[in-house]
Write a protein that holds these residues in place. Structure first.
Motif, short mmCIF file in Angstrom:
data_model
loop_
_atom_site.label_atom_id
_atom_site.label_comp_id
_atom_site.label_asym_id
_atom_site.label_seq_id
_atom_site.Cartn_x
_atom_site.Cartn_y
_atom_site.Cartn_z
N GLN A 31 47.28 -66.29 -40.36
CA GLN A 31 46.81 -65.78 -39.08
C GLN A 31 46.99 -64.27 -39.00
O GLN A 31 46.11 -63.55 -38.51
N GLN A 32 48.12 -63.77 -39.51
CA GLN A 32 48.36 -62.33 -39.50
C GLN A 32 47.35 -61.61 -40.40
O GLN A 32 46.86 -60.53 -40.07
N PHE A 33 47.06 -62.21 -41.55
CA PHE A 33 46.08 -61.62 -42.47
C PHE A 33 44.71 -61.55 -41.79
O PHE A 33 44.04 -60.51 -41.84
N TYR A 34 44.30 -62.63 -41.16
CA TYR A 34 43.03 -62.66 -40.43
C TYR A 34 43.01 -61.57 -39.36
O TYR A 34 42.03 -60.83 -39.24
N GLN A 35 44.09 -61.43 -38.61
CA GLN A 35 44.15 -60.42 -37.56
C GLN A 35 44.06 -59.02 -38.15
O GLN A 35 43.44 -58.13 -37.56
N GLN A 36 44.65 -58.80 -39.32
CA GLN A 36 44.54 -57.49 -39.99
C GLN A 36 43.07 -57.19 -40.29
O GLN A 36 42.61 -56.07 -40.08
N VAL A 37 42.35 -58.19 -40.79
CA VAL A 37 40.93 -58.01 -41.09
C VAL A 37 40.17 -57.65 -39.80
O VAL A 37 39.39 -56.70 -39.78
N VAL A 38 40.42 -58.38 -38.74
CA VAL A 38 39.77 -58.12 -37.45
C VAL A 38 40.06 -56.69 -36.99
O VAL A 38 39.16 -55.96 -36.58
N ASP A 39 41.32 -56.29 -37.07
CA ASP A 39 41.72 -54.96 -36.61
C ASP A 39 41.04 -53.86 -37.42
O ASP A 39 40.59 -52.85 -36.85
N ILE A 40 40.95 -54.03 -38.72
CA ILE A 40 40.30 -53.02 -39.58
C ILE A 40 38.81 -52.95 -39.28
O ILE A 40 38.24 -51.86 -39.15
N LEU A 41 38.17 -54.10 -39.15
CA LEU A 41 36.74 -54.10 -38.84
C LEU A 41 36.48 -53.39 -37.50
O LEU A 41 35.54 -52.60 -37.39
N ALA A 42 37.32 -53.67 -36.52
CA ALA A 42 37.15 -53.05 -35.21
C ALA A 42 37.42 -51.54 -35.27
O ALA A 42 36.66 -50.75 -34.71
N ALA A 43 38.49 -51.14 -35.94
CA ALA A 43 38.86 -49.72 -36.00
C ALA A 43 37.81 -48.89 -36.72
O ALA A 43 37.57 -47.74 -36.36
N ARG A 44 37.18 -49.46 -37.71
CA ARG A 44 36.18 -48.75 -38.51
C ARG A 44 34.75 -49.04 -38.08
O ARG A 44 33.81 -48.58 -38.70
N ALA A 45 34.60 -49.84 -37.01
CA ALA A 45 33.26 -50.20 -36.49
C ALA A 45 32.37 -50.78 -37.59
O ALA A 45 31.20 -50.45 -37.70
N ILE A 46 32.95 -51.65 -38.40
CA ILE A 46 32.20 -52.31 -39.46
C ILE A 46 31.58 -53.58 -38.89
O ILE A 46 32.28 -54.43 -38.33
N ILE A 47 30.28 -53.70 -39.02
CA ILE A 47 29.58 -54.88 -38.54
C ILE A 47 29.64 -55.94 -39.63
O ILE A 47 29.24 -55.70 -40.77
N ALA A 48 30.13 -57.11 -39.26
CA ALA A 48 30.28 -58.18 -40.24
C ALA A 48 30.25 -59.53 -39.55
O ALA A 48 30.60 -59.64 -38.38
N ASP A 49 29.81 -60.51 -40.30
CA ASP A 49 29.94 -61.90 -39.89
C ASP A 49 31.33 -62.30 -40.36
O ASP A 49 31.59 -62.29 -41.57
N LEU A 50 32.22 -62.62 -39.47
CA LEU A 50 33.59 -62.95 -39.84
C LEU A 50 33.90 -64.37 -39.44
O LEU A 50 33.70 -64.75 -38.28
N GLN A 51 34.39 -65.15 -40.38
CA GLN A 51 34.80 -66.52 -40.11
C GLN A 51 36.24 -66.70 -40.58
O GLN A 51 36.61 -66.19 -41.63
N TYR A 52 37.00 -67.44 -39.79
CA TYR A 52 38.35 -67.81 -40.18
C TYR A 52 38.32 -69.32 -40.37
O TYR A 52 38.17 -70.07 -39.41
N ILE A 53 38.43 -69.75 -41.59
CA ILE A 53 38.27 -71.17 -41.92
C ILE A 53 39.63 -71.76 -42.26
O ILE A 53 40.30 -71.32 -43.19
N THR A 54 40.02 -72.77 -41.47
CA THR A 54 41.31 -73.42 -41.68
C THR A 54 41.18 -74.93 -41.87
O THR A 54 42.15 -75.57 -42.25
N ALA A 55 40.01 -75.48 -41.59
CA ALA A 55 39.83 -76.93 -41.70
C ALA A 55 39.85 -77.36 -43.16
O ALA A 55 39.09 -76.84 -43.98
N ALA A 56 40.73 -78.30 -43.49
CA ALA A 56 40.88 -78.75 -44.87
C ALA A 56 39.56 -79.23 -45.46
O ALA A 56 39.26 -78.98 -46.63
N VAL A 57 38.75 -79.89 -44.65
CA VAL A 57 37.48 -80.42 -45.14
C VAL A 57 36.55 -79.28 -45.57
O VAL A 57 35.75 -79.45 -46.48
N LEU A 58 36.66 -78.11 -44.93
CA LEU A 58 35.84 -76.96 -45.32
C LEU A 58 36.49 -76.16 -46.44
O LEU A 58 35.79 -75.62 -47.30
#
Length: 167
Positions: free
Chosen positions: A97-124
């Motif tokens: 979760q912390q790693f995901y939040q780091q990615v979110v924070d960097i994308l926001a700080a640098r205004a990088i447009i991206a499709d971001l998914q956080y996948i935690t479901a074992a089936v996926l």
């Protein structure tokens, strides 16, 4: 079929639809009198297995047809979406979760447009064949697995993939 979820870009949204692989395989094995007939059958069968808002039927039809063409190995233009597709795979633990939040924070700080998914479901997660978490996939390529780099290093990785307009 419940484990079979394919993500398709419908307009600006990435939508998870179930049963597409089975539908694609069946439709590809048949001969059709016209592409329009195949496209209508594809939309009919996908709508029977998934919720589709009534006003979006045409958008779904276009997007599903493009996915079907890619499935058959044909060239198909992707609908205009984000330049980056980023997937963070994790087990839902605090480290992931912390790693995901780091990615979110960097994308926001640098205004990088991206499709971001956080996948935690074992089936996926099993579809990615990754053994160590968190994992970072950018544009379909595994970039990190089982590592949590320093924020500056993660920022460099994201900026390298975003291109020169985001530096």
């Amino acid at each position: 079929m419940a484990d079979d979820i394919t993500f398709v870009r419908i307009g600006r949204n990435l939508i998870g639809l179930s049963g597409l692989a089975e539908i694609f395989e069946d439709l590809a094995s048949r001969s059709w009198e016209s592409p329009a007939a195949a496209q209508e059958e594809l939309l009919r069968r996908a709508a029977a297995a998934n919720y589709m808002p009534s006003g979006s039927r045409e958008d779904y039809g276009r997007a599903l047809w493009q996915e079907f063409r890619r499935f058959k190995g044909e060239a198909a233009e992707a609908e205009g979406g984000a330049g980056l597709e980023i997937k963070v795979l994790g087990l839902g633990c605090s480290g992931c979760q912390q790693f995901y939040q780091q990615v979110v924070d960097i994308l926001a700080a640098r205004a990088i447009i991206a499709d971001l998914q956080y996948i935690t479901a074992a089936v996926l997660l099993k579809d990615y064949n990754v053994q160590s978490f968190p994992a970072l996939i950018i544009n379909g390529r595994l970039v990190l697995a089982g590592q949590r780099p320093a924020p500056a290093q993660l920022e460099k990785i994201l900026l390298d993939h975003a291109g020169p307009h985001c530096t």
